[in-house]
Motif scaffolding. Structure first.
Motif, PDB file in Angstrom:
ATOM      1  N   UNK A  68     -51.721 -29.476 -66.124  1.00  0.00           N
ATOM      2  CA  UNK A  68     -50.315 -29.152 -65.864  1.00  0.00           C
ATOM      3  C   UNK A  68     -49.396 -29.969 -66.774  1.00  0.00           C
ATOM      4  N   UNK A  69     -49.660 -31.255 -66.884  1.00  0.00           N
ATOM      5  CA  UNK A  69     -48.800 -32.126 -67.697  1.00  0.00           C
ATOM      6  C   UNK A  69     -48.923 -31.757 -69.174  1.00  0.00           C
ATOM      7  N   UNK A  70     -50.164 -31.525 -69.612  1.00  0.00           N
ATOM      8  CA  UNK A  70     -50.379 -31.200 -71.027  1.00  0.00           C
ATOM      9  C   UNK A  70     -49.661 -29.908 -71.396  1.00  0.00           C
ATOM     10  N   UNK A  71     -49.630 -28.954 -70.472  1.00  0.00           N
ATOM     11  CA  UNK A  71     -48.925 -27.699 -70.734  1.00  0.00           C
ATOM     12  C   UNK A  71     -47.474 -27.955 -71.100  1.00  0.00           C
ATOM     13  N   UNK A  72     -46.874 -28.921 -70.453  1.00  0.00           N
ATOM     14  CA  UNK A  72     -45.440 -29.145 -70.630  1.00  0.00           C
ATOM     15  C   UNK A  72     -45.080 -29.752 -71.987  1.00  0.00           C
ATOM     16  N   UNK A  73     -46.078 -30.250 -72.732  1.00  0.00           N
ATOM     17  CA  UNK A  73     -45.765 -30.711 -74.089  1.00  0.00           C
ATOM     18  C   UNK A  73     -45.970 -29.579 -75.099  1.00  0.00           C
ATOM     19  N   UNK A  74     -46.461 -28.431 -74.650  1.00  0.00           N
ATOM     20  CA  UNK A  74     -46.614 -27.299 -75.559  1.00  0.00           C
ATOM     21  C   UNK A  74     -45.393 -26.393 -75.413  1.00  0.00           C
ATOM     22  N   UNK A  75     -45.415 -25.243 -76.099  1.00  0.00           N
ATOM     23  CA  UNK A  75     -44.253 -24.357 -75.965  1.00  0.00           C
ATOM     24  C   UNK A  75     -44.421 -23.358 -74.828  1.00  0.00           C
ATOM     25  N   UNK A 183     -19.968 -15.296 -78.576  1.00  0.00           N
ATOM     26  CA  UNK A 183     -20.729 -15.187 -79.805  1.00  0.00           C
ATOM     27  C   UNK A 183     -21.442 -16.507 -80.124  1.00  0.00           C
ATOM     28  N   UNK A 184     -22.060 -17.062 -79.109  1.00  0.00           N
ATOM     29  CA  UNK A 184     -22.727 -18.339 -79.330  1.00  0.00           C
ATOM     30  C   UNK A 184     -23.949 -18.435 -78.428  1.00  0.00           C
ATOM     31  N   UNK A 185     -24.653 -19.529 -78.538  1.00  0.00           N
ATOM     32  CA  UNK A 185     -25.790 -19.722 -77.643  1.00  0.00           C
ATOM     33  C   UNK A 185     -26.024 -21.206 -77.396  1.00  0.00           C
ATOM     34  N   UNK A 186     -26.760 -21.476 -76.358  1.00  0.00           N
ATOM     35  CA  UNK A 186     -27.137 -22.861 -76.040  1.00  0.00           C
ATOM     36  C   UNK A 186     -28.588 -23.039 -76.453  1.00  0.00           C
ATOM     37  N   UNK A 187     -28.840 -24.001 -77.329  1.00  0.00           N
ATOM     38  CA  UNK A 187     -30.204 -24.230 -77.813  1.00  0.00           C
ATOM     39  C   UNK A 187     -30.927 -25.221 -76.915  1.00  0.00           C
ATOM     40  N   UNK A 188     -32.183 -24.912 -76.630  1.00  0.00           N
ATOM     41  CA  UNK A 188     -32.965 -25.869 -75.845  1.00  0.00           C
ATOM     42  C   UNK A 188     -33.319 -27.072 -76.705  1.00  0.00           C
ATOM     43  N   UNK A 189     -33.084 -28.256 -76.177  1.00  0.00           N
ATOM     44  CA  UNK A 189     -33.425 -29.483 -76.890  1.00  0.00           C
ATOM     45  C   UNK A 189     -34.880 -29.852 -76.606  1.00  0.00           C
ATOM     46  N   UNK A 190     -35.458 -30.621 -77.530  1.00  0.00           N
ATOM     47  CA  UNK A 190     -36.840 -31.069 -77.313  1.00  0.00           C
ATOM     48  C   UNK A 190     -36.965 -31.745 -75.959  1.00  0.00           C
ATOM     49  N   UNK A 191     -38.052 -31.475 -75.290  1.00  0.00           N
ATOM     50  CA  UNK A 191     -38.253 -32.044 -73.957  1.00  0.00           C
ATOM     51  C   UNK A 191     -38.012 -30.993 -72.885  1.00  0.00           C
ATOM     52  N   UNK A 192     -37.245 -29.943 -73.251  1.00  0.00           N
ATOM     53  CA  UNK A 192     -37.008 -28.887 -72.267  1.00  0.00           C
ATOM     54  C   UNK A 192     -38.300 -28.127 -71.988  1.00  0.00           C
ATOM     55  N   UNK A 193     -38.563 -27.865 -70.740  1.00  0.00           N
ATOM     56  CA  UNK A 193     -39.595 -26.907 -70.367  1.00  0.00           C
ATOM     57  C   UNK A 193     -39.334 -26.475 -68.930  1.00  0.00           C
ATOM     58  N   UNK A 194     -40.172 -25.601 -68.448  1.00  0.00           N
ATOM     59  CA  UNK A 194     -39.912 -25.020 -67.138  1.00  0.00           C
ATOM     60  C   UNK A 194     -41.170 -25.053 -66.281  1.00  0.00           C
ATOM     61  N   UNK A 195     -41.008 -25.432 -65.025  1.00  0.00           N
ATOM     62  CA  UNK A 195     -42.112 -25.349 -64.070  1.00  0.00           C
ATOM     63  C   UNK A 195     -41.724 -24.313 -63.012  1.00  0.00           C
TER      64      UNK A 195
END
Ligand SMILES: Nc1ncnc2c1ncn2[C@@H]1O[C@H](COP(=O)(O)OP(=O)(O)O)[C@@H](O)[C@H]1O
Ligand SMILES: [Mg+2]
Length: 359
Positions: A68-75, A183-195
């Protein structure tokens, strides 16, 4: 001490998180407050080098937690899947607390969850006054997690209507949320992920589209594999809740926990522990979470209306209540079990009598 009924993990265990961070010399992914080792230590519990004891949060297979933890460092995002009461939400909360120091960036999935709960909403007063602007946007927890490189959570993903679930597909593959009006977007910063969590038992769940499934790594949280493991889960959590609910410690609760867990396992597996007798299963799930609440109810009864010792008499009503959920089929299953198994067991006559009285 706070008077909150239930503190989020990052507050409840702040000392443990501080202690782990202090000892953690391993590489941390960007935006994580500790290394994957630290997160594992927080979840599984360990005595640190300086003697500090980290309590176990999850009791069970360590490998599942590592995956589970390892998954969160991937995309890929993480999906915790399984029966109700197998600690999916509890594991999600604790992992988010360990990684981001914030477990509350959370969307609670229901049949009525709209797309805006996942993306963003408008503050209509501002919108009418000023027209569409960044200030008029009410960010969703997922948007906030993206901006700050944190872990977002979606609870009960499969309760959300399929077309709303699909919103997540672009969010998770593009790693951004677009705001077309600006006409814009919010970019996910490194560290973002979803459970996300989802269970496979509740009625009224929606299908999970295969396109969305591909964005997730699924970890199935199983029911405890042995009686001993299940007893220790219930014991540990009853102790934790006892402190929170201001219930005094009950000396002989282990015996009753063992009996409740035995009953649950036998009914769940449709056979007695020794495998000799075949049984019928009731409709209810009978998870560790249910056992925990049976014991907690029993303790409350015995402390306030009994002699402070947990007895069969104190747990009988919530035991029966947990098992008999379907008023038509379950009473038959339960009475059969009562008369063929419980009645015949040495030293269980008190439980038999207590259950008979209310069944
Ligand atoms: N293997 C386990 N280890 C630790 N606690 C567990 C375990 N299984 C169940 N529990 C406890 O059961 C309770 C319910 O878990 P929860 O996360 O709400 O279940 P779910 O989200 O899977 O329905 C929690 O208090 C949790 O601590
Ligand atoms: Mg849950």
């Amino acid at each position: 001490m706070s008077e909150a009924l239930r503190l989020p993990s990052e507050q409840l265990f702040q000392e443990e998180i501080k202690a782990i961070k202090k000892q953690d010399r391993r590489q941390k992914p960007t935006s994580w407050q500790m290394s994957p080792w630290g997160v594992e230590t927080f979840l599984m519990g360990e005595k640190l080098k300086n003697g500090f004891k980290v309590t176990p949060k999850y009791i069970g297979n360590r490998r599942l937690i590592q995956i589970a933890i390892a998954t969160l460092v991937t995309d890929r995002a993480l999906l915790l899947y399984g029966l109700p009461g197998t600690a999916k939400s509890w594991v999600a909360e604790n992992i988010a607390a360990a990684i981001s120091g914030n477990s509350q960036l959370i969307v609670q999935g229901t049949a009525g969850t709209p797309e805006t709960d996942l993306r963003f909403n408008w503050n209509y007063a501002k919108l009418l006054q000023e027209g569409p602007s960044r200030q008029a946007i009410v960010e969703s927890p997922i948007m906030r997690a993206m901006e700050s490189g944190k872990i977002a959570r979606v609870e009960e993903l499969t309760r959300i209507p399929a077309e709303v679930q699909d919103t997540l597909i672009t969010m998770l593959s593009e790693k951004n949320i677009s705001i077309p009006d600006l006409d814009t977007y919010v970019l996910a910063q490194k560290g973002f992920n979803l459970i996300a969590t989802a269970n496979n038992r509740d009625k009224g769940i929606n299908e999970f589209s295969s396109a969305l499934k591909r964005r997730f790594n699924t970890v199935i949280l199983p029911l405890p594999s042995t009686l001993e493991e299940e007893v220790s889960i219930v014991q540990k959590r009853v102790q934790d809740f006892g402190v929170l609910l201001e219930l005094p410690e009950v000396p002989d609760s282990v015996q009753e926990i063992q009996r409740v867990v035995t009953v649950f396992r036998e009914l769940r597996n449709a056979k007695t522990l020794d495998g000799k007798e075949k049984l019928k299963s009731p409709s209810a799930t009978l998870s560790p979470a249910e056992a925990i609440s049976v014991i907690n109810n029993g303790i409350a009864l015995s402390v306030h209306f009994g002699d402070g010792d947990l007895k069969a008499h104190d747990i009988a009503s919530s035991l029966v209540g947990a098992i008999v959920k379907d008023p038509e089929k379950d009473p038959i299953v339960w009475n059969e079990y009562l008369d063929t198994v419980i009645k015949g067991r040495k030293k269980w006559s008190d439980l038999y009598r207590a259950c008979k009285e209310i069944s």
